[in-house]
Enzyme design. Structure first.
Site, PDB file in Angstrom:
ATOM      1  N   ARG A  21      71.928  39.149 -13.825  1.00 42.54           N
ATOM      2  CA  ARG A  21      73.123  38.589 -13.197  1.00 42.54           C
ATOM      3  C   ARG A  21      74.019  39.726 -12.717  1.00 42.54           C
ATOM      4  O   ARG A  21      74.230  40.711 -13.423  1.00 42.54           O
ATOM      5  CB  ARG A  21      73.893  37.702 -14.192  1.00 42.54           C
ATOM      6  CG  ARG A  21      73.153  36.435 -14.572  1.00 42.54           C
ATOM      7  CD  ARG A  21      73.106  35.449 -13.414  1.00 42.54           C
ATOM      8  NE  ARG A  21      72.392  34.228 -13.758  1.00 42.54           N
ATOM      9  CZ  ARG A  21      71.113  34.007 -13.496  1.00 42.54           C
ATOM     10  NH1 ARG A  21      70.392  34.939 -12.885  1.00 42.54           N
ATOM     11  NH2 ARG A  21      70.541  32.873 -13.833  1.00 42.54           N
ATOM     12  N   ASP A  81      68.808  44.140  -8.324  1.00 44.87           N
ATOM     13  CA  ASP A  81      68.335  42.955  -7.606  1.00 44.87           C
ATOM     14  C   ASP A  81      69.465  41.955  -7.435  1.00 44.87           C
ATOM     15  O   ASP A  81      69.369  41.050  -6.609  1.00 44.87           O
ATOM     16  CB  ASP A  81      67.179  42.301  -8.358  1.00 44.87           C
ATOM     17  CG  ASP A  81      66.630  41.086  -7.616  1.00 44.87           C
ATOM     18  OD1 ASP A  81      66.158  41.265  -6.483  1.00 44.87           O
ATOM     19  OD2 ASP A  81      66.696  39.970  -8.165  1.00 44.87           O
ATOM     20  N   GLU A 104      77.679  39.132  -4.444  1.00 46.14           N
ATOM     21  CA  GLU A 104      76.630  38.776  -3.496  1.00 46.14           C
ATOM     22  C   GLU A 104      76.780  37.390  -2.884  1.00 46.14           C
ATOM     23  O   GLU A 104      76.137  37.074  -1.874  1.00 46.14           O
ATOM     24  CB  GLU A 104      75.262  38.863  -4.172  1.00 46.14           C
ATOM     25  CG  GLU A 104      75.023  37.790  -5.210  1.00 46.14           C
ATOM     26  CD  GLU A 104      73.666  37.913  -5.902  1.00 46.14           C
ATOM     27  OE1 GLU A 104      73.181  36.881  -6.383  1.00 46.14           O
ATOM     28  OE2 GLU A 104      73.105  39.020  -5.966  1.00 46.14           O
ATOM     29  N   HIS A 150      68.449  39.583  -4.613  1.00 48.05           N
ATOM     30  CA  HIS A 150      68.143  38.530  -5.585  1.00 48.05           C
ATOM     31  C   HIS A 150      66.737  37.971  -5.359  1.00 48.05           C
ATOM     32  O   HIS A 150      66.511  36.749  -5.400  1.00 48.05           O
ATOM     33  CB  HIS A 150      69.175  37.409  -5.483  1.00 48.05           C
ATOM     34  CG  HIS A 150      69.448  36.733  -6.792  1.00 48.05           C
ATOM     35  ND1 HIS A 150      70.715  36.477  -7.242  1.00 48.05           N
ATOM     36  CD2 HIS A 150      68.613  36.257  -7.752  1.00 48.05           C
ATOM     37  CE1 HIS A 150      70.654  35.867  -8.416  1.00 48.05           C
ATOM     38  NE2 HIS A 150      69.382  35.720  -8.742  1.00 48.05           N
TER      39      HIS A 150
END
Length: 329
Positions: free
Chosen positions: A237, A261, A266, A298
């Site tokens: 997260r 990631d 975001e 992500h």
């Protein structure tokens, strides 16, 4: 039984079509790529449940309207559910389901790939090659994975699979979790405190939920305790990591690299195409540009297996709640 399905992407349509063919007793009356919000909430009128994959919270008016319409369940096609107002849903008698395990291996493979990419200085080497610099220099000298200690914070389904893959490649794996996993005990060594793990690990990978107590878990203090020339991986997260602290850690040489990631801000960008309009988030642009950061939007989970499991898991959980009033999810 009637369902409304929101946030449908092109990559999910095949799995959704297959599920509908196998579950003809369920009527999917709404099927849209839009996210649910107060401007389109009338679409859920007359349905029993809503299956969705939001990346931004929706307004209180949506919850109010869902209560008014007798919606029994919001079923998210994701593991994360931190953007939803669970206390309000509980008050309104609306259940929430998620898909807690859709493909731990997908994320684990990404973590190992990203770690190798950083430890072998692949991005730095490719940038040099683009400039026709083929020389061998200490700044691109690599370490073999079997010589590194990997620290896994959070040893649930995903963290345990991450440990398994690193272990199979010869790395020594340490683990920290409030709840020790019997399966993980066979492939890693648990330490008693997070500080022990931070101080001993060459690679630290995060696999924790997005709860307020973990906001900016990785901050200046956390990074100061890490070993010099270490690697940080976050495929969990975005809110777990203070991005500014990571930048400082990289600039100081404390960190060799970071694999992100997920990014704490975001939501305005992922998963959308900004190739024709550019982005306004200077911090996001910084982590994209740096040679010592591998940023992916992500996509650690993003495999055909995971997509099929997420679509099926979301729909099955919604049906289960509507039929029985409860779900394991």
């Amino acid at each position: 039984m009637k369902l409304a399905v929101f946030n449908i992407r092109d990559d999910e349509k095949k799995a959704l079509k297959q599920w509908k063919e196998n579950n003809k007793e369920v009527d999917i009356v709404v099927e849209t790529s839009e996210g649910l919000n107060k401007s389109n909430m009338q679409l859920i009128k007359g349905t029993d449940g809503v299956v969705l994959a939001q990346n931004k919270p929706f307004e209180k008016e949506v919850y109010d309207y869902a209560k008014e319409q007798g919606i029994k369940v919001f079923a998210t096609r994701s593991a994360g559910f931190d953007i939803y107002d669970l206390s309000l849903m509980d008050k309104y008698g609306i259940k929430m389901t998620n898909v807690p395990s859709y493909s731990p291996n997908a994320i684990a493979e990404h973590v190992v790939t990203t770690t190798l990419y950083i430890s072998r200085n692949i991005k730095k080497i490719m940038k040099r090659v683009e400039k026709h610099n083929f020389s061998w220099k200490p700044e691109i000298l690599s370490r073999e994975l079997r010589t590194l200690k990997v620290g896994v914070i959070g040893t649930g389904r995903i963290g345990t699979q991450v440990a398994k893959l690193f272990n199979s490649l010869g790395a020594e794996v340490l683990g920290y979790d409030i709840y020790k996993n019997d399966v993980a005990k066979n492939i890693l060594t648990y330490v008693d405190t997070m500080d022990e793990l931070i101080k001993q690990s060459d690679v630290i990978t995060l696999h924790m939920p997005a709860i307020k107590e973990y906001h900016h878990l990785v901050n200046d203090e956390f990074i100061s305790k890490m070993k010099d020339n270490s690697i940080l991986i976050n495929a969990a997260r975005g809110m777990l990591v203070d991005t500014k602290a990571v930048i400082k850690g990289l600039d100081s040489g404390k960190l060799l690299g970071a694999g992100l990631d997920v990014y704490e801000n975001e939501a305005d960008y992922v998963p959308k195409d900004f190739s024709k309009q550019g982005i306004k988030d200077s911090m996001l642009q910084t982590i994209i540009d740096r040679e010592d950061i591998i940023y992916t939007p992500h996509t650690a989970f993003y495999t055909t297996t995971a997509i099929e499991n997420l679509v099926e898991g979301g729909l099955e959980s919604a049906v289960e709640v509507i039929k029985t009033g409860k779900s394991d999810n």
